[in-house]
Design a protein around this motif. Sequence first.
Motif, PDB file in Angstrom:
ATOM      1  N   GLN A 201      -0.637 -53.948-123.026  1.00 30.07           N
ATOM      2  CA  GLN A 201      -0.697 -52.678-122.309  1.00 30.07           C
ATOM      3  C   GLN A 201      -1.935 -52.607-121.429  1.00 30.07           C
ATOM      4  N   ARG A 202      -3.068 -53.132-121.923  1.00 32.95           N
ATOM      5  CA  ARG A 202      -4.282 -53.132-121.094  1.00 32.95           C
ATOM      6  C   ARG A 202      -4.105 -54.013-119.868  1.00 32.95           C
ATOM      7  N   LEU A 203      -3.404 -55.133-120.019  1.00 32.72           N
ATOM      8  CA  LEU A 203      -3.143 -55.989-118.867  1.00 32.72           C
ATOM      9  C   LEU A 203      -2.241 -55.292-117.859  1.00 32.72           C
ATOM     10  N   ILE A 204      -1.254 -54.544-118.356  1.00 31.08           N
ATOM     11  CA  ILE A 204      -0.380 -53.787-117.452  1.00 31.08           C
ATOM     12  C   ILE A 204      -1.176 -52.737-116.687  1.00 31.08           C
ATOM     13  N   ASP A 205      -2.044 -52.039-117.387  1.00 29.84           N
ATOM     14  CA  ASP A 205      -2.878 -51.024-116.735  1.00 29.84           C
ATOM     15  C   ASP A 205      -3.836 -51.664-115.737  1.00 29.84           C
ATOM     16  N   ARG A 206      -4.397 -52.802-116.127  1.00 27.79           N
ATOM     17  CA  ARG A 206      -5.330 -53.502-115.238  1.00 27.79           C
ATOM     18  C   ARG A 206      -4.628 -53.967-113.968  1.00 27.79           C
ATOM     19  N   LEU A 207      -3.424 -54.507-114.112  1.00 28.07           N
ATOM     20  CA  LEU A 207      -2.677 -54.960-112.943  1.00 28.07           C
ATOM     21  C   LEU A 207      -2.307 -53.785-112.049  1.00 28.07           C
ATOM     22  N   HIS A 208      -1.953 -52.673-112.645  1.00 30.28           N
ATOM     23  CA  HIS A 208      -1.608 -51.488-111.850  1.00 30.28           C
ATOM     24  C   HIS A 208      -2.813 -50.997-111.049  1.00 30.28           C
ATOM     25  N   SER A 209      -3.993 -50.991-111.690  1.00 29.53           N
ATOM     26  CA  SER A 209      -5.190 -50.541-110.980  1.00 29.53           C
ATOM     27  C   SER A 209      -5.575 -51.514-109.870  1.00 29.53           C
ATOM     28  N   LEU A 210      -5.372 -52.820-110.093  1.00 27.94           N
ATOM     29  CA  LEU A 210      -5.680 -53.805-109.048  1.00 27.94           C
ATOM     30  C   LEU A 210      -4.741 -53.644-107.852  1.00 27.94           C
ATOM     31  N   ARG A 211      -3.490 -53.336-108.123  1.00 28.73           N
ATOM     32  CA  ARG A 211      -2.544 -53.146-107.031  1.00 28.73           C
ATOM     33  C   ARG A 211      -2.821 -51.873-106.252  1.00 28.73           C
ATOM     34  N   GLN A 212      -3.384 -50.879-106.937  1.00 29.10           N
ATOM     35  CA  GLN A 212      -3.712 -49.633-106.264  1.00 29.10           C
ATOM     36  C   GLN A 212      -5.016 -49.728-105.483  1.00 29.10           C
ATOM     37  N   GLY A 213      -5.939 -50.570-105.961  1.00 33.57           N
ATOM     38  CA  GLY A 213      -7.235 -50.681-105.306  1.00 33.57           C
ATOM     39  C   GLY A 213      -7.190 -51.511-104.044  1.00 33.57           C
ATOM     40  N   ARG A 214      -8.016 -51.183-103.112  1.00 31.88           N
ATOM     41  CA  ARG A 214      -8.055 -51.898-101.833  1.00 31.88           C
ATOM     42  C   ARG A 214      -8.963 -53.119-101.872  1.00 31.88           C
ATOM     43  N   GLN A 215      -9.943 -53.133-102.780  1.00 36.11           N
ATOM     44  CA  GLN A 215     -10.903 -54.220-102.813  1.00 36.11           C
ATOM     45  C   GLN A 215     -10.458 -55.385-103.691  1.00 36.11           C
ATOM     46  N   SER A 216      -9.367 -55.256-104.374  1.00 35.64           N
ATOM     47  CA  SER A 216      -8.892 -56.343-105.230  1.00 35.64           C
ATOM     48  C   SER A 216      -8.306 -57.458-104.374  1.00 35.64           C
ATOM     49  N   THR A 217      -8.474 -58.684-104.848  1.00 36.64           N
ATOM     50  CA  THR A 217      -7.965 -59.845-104.125  1.00 36.64           C
ATOM     51  C   THR A 217      -6.678 -60.339-104.764  1.00 36.64           C
ATOM     52  N   ALA A 218      -5.961 -61.180-104.028  1.00 36.18           N
ATOM     53  CA  ALA A 218      -4.715 -61.752-104.553  1.00 36.18           C
ATOM     54  C   ALA A 218      -4.994 -62.652-105.742  1.00 36.18           C
ATOM     55  N   ALA A 219      -6.147 -63.329-105.732  1.00 42.91           N
ATOM     56  CA  ALA A 219      -6.495 -64.200-106.849  1.00 42.91           C
ATOM     57  C   ALA A 219      -6.698 -63.404-108.131  1.00 42.91           C
ATOM     58  N   GLN A 220      -7.355 -62.242-108.025  1.00 44.54           N
ATOM     59  CA  GLN A 220      -7.548 -61.393-109.206  1.00 44.54           C
ATOM     60  C   GLN A 220      -6.221 -60.922-109.768  1.00 44.54           C
ATOM     61  N   ARG A 221      -5.326 -60.507-108.885  1.00 42.57           N
ATOM     62  CA  ARG A 221      -4.019 -60.044-109.351  1.00 42.57           C
ATOM     63  C   ARG A 221      -3.223 -61.192-109.970  1.00 42.57           C
ATOM     64  N   SER A 222      -3.341 -62.374-109.398  1.00 38.86           N
ATOM     65  CA  SER A 222      -2.600 -63.526-109.920  1.00 38.86           C
ATOM     66  C   SER A 222      -3.072 -63.906-111.320  1.00 38.86           C
ATOM     67  N   LEU A 223      -4.380 -63.819-111.554  1.00 37.13           N
ATOM     68  CA  LEU A 223      -4.910 -64.149-112.877  1.00 37.13           C
ATOM     69  C   LEU A 223      -4.406 -63.167-113.937  1.00 37.13           C
ATOM     70  N   VAL A 224      -4.389 -61.884-113.591  1.00 33.74           N
ATOM     71  CA  VAL A 224      -3.884 -60.889-114.542  1.00 33.74           C
ATOM     72  C   VAL A 224      -2.382 -61.075-114.756  1.00 33.74           C
ATOM     73  N   GLU A 225      -1.652 -61.366-113.688  1.00 35.30           N
ATOM     74  CA  GLU A 225      -0.218 -61.594-113.819  1.00 35.30           C
ATOM     75  C   GLU A 225       0.075 -62.814-114.675  1.00 35.30           C
ATOM     76  N   GLU A 226      -0.766 -63.836-114.551  1.00 34.34           N
ATOM     77  CA  GLU A 226      -0.580 -65.040-115.355  1.00 34.34           C
ATOM     78  C   GLU A 226      -0.765 -64.743-116.837  1.00 34.34           C
ATOM     79  N   ARG A 227      -1.790 -63.987-117.161  1.00 36.63           N
ATOM     80  CA  ARG A 227      -2.019 -63.623-118.568  1.00 36.63           C
ATOM     81  C   ARG A 227      -0.910 -62.711-119.086  1.00 36.63           C
ATOM     82  N   LEU A 228      -0.445 -61.811-118.231  1.00 33.95           N
ATOM     83  CA  LEU A 228       0.620 -60.899-118.638  1.00 33.95           C
ATOM     84  C   LEU A 228       1.942 -61.641-118.832  1.00 33.95           C
ATOM     85  N   SER A 229       2.169 -62.674-118.034  1.00 33.44           N
ATOM     86  CA  SER A 229       3.425 -63.420-118.138  1.00 33.44           C
ATOM     87  C   SER A 229       3.540 -64.185-119.445  1.00 33.44           C
TER      88      SER A 229
END
Length: 319
Positions: free
Chosen positions: A104-132
């Motif tokens: 659930q924390r990974l889901i929340d973290r990914l949601h906040s990264l997608r909403q934020g403008r300063q997040s990078t694609a690499a950051q989102r990919s790392l969270v998605e990898e752990r969530l997968s």
Amino acid sequence: MGDIAKGVLGGAWSLLVGWVLPTALNLAVFLLTAAPNLRDLELVRRLWPSGEGDTALLLLVAALLLGLTLNSLQVPLYRILEGYLFWPSRAYDHGCARHRDKKQRLIDRLHSLRQGRQSTAAQRSLVEERLSRYPIEAGQIAPTRLGNAIRRFEEYGHNRYRLDTQTLWNELTGTAPAEIRRQVEAAQTSVDFFVALFYGHVAVMFSTAAAAAYSGEDLALLVTTTTGLFLLLPVWYRCAVASTDEWAAAVRALVNTGRKPLAESLGLALPQDLTKEREMWTLVTRMSRRPYRDVAATAFAPYRSDPIAPQCPRFPPVP
């Protein structure tokens, strides 16, 4: 004959790399550190080689025997690390609850990264990898990281198509394309390597600790070896978890490409409608798990393929 030889060599390669090689590495550490301090024991004295050639032969034979033993015990060895075997109910429930919170924390973290403008694609990919590496359904959560990483592709066929790969695994691998089967075996070999290395480190770590308690010689070496092996255990465990990514991709390909030949081998026609297909695989799973009932004949009727009409041989006209 060539295909048979390739199949034998492929299976032997998975065994050698997945179980015999890490066993040989652990045995080498044991012979260099713990064994010299246990030479006073009767069993060690009898097995201790007299020359360098005998040492290599002993290492080879022991690695083969222990590697074969570990390979035959791989199901319980995996289940221990997955959290299914020898885990008290309290520890099991606590582990499942902890990983549900992590997911659930990974889901929340990914949601906040997608909403934020300063997040990078690499950051989102790392969270998605752990969530997968978690199963989709909450009821499938396991108490360990390795258990969840494996459970995610064990539930893949059922979640997408209602195809229970655990029940129909032999049928699925028996009819799937050969290249896909080889990919699954090669991907599992990488995980087997780190699992065997993990258990071997545990065994050698206990032997070096026992040697340090039994003999005061080489105490610094034994303590250093024991500490080093202990620190490497979480490394190999994490490597095993990371290696399941390729295994999951191979099983996903096996399910996606092997459904059609599996249905044809069972005398069924794969429906074009996905909902109908999910209903069909639900019936197949029930048919495999439960005793036969007459209602199955009616339930399977819409999915049965038409039998191929036998072709009569054509003979040339009699002159």
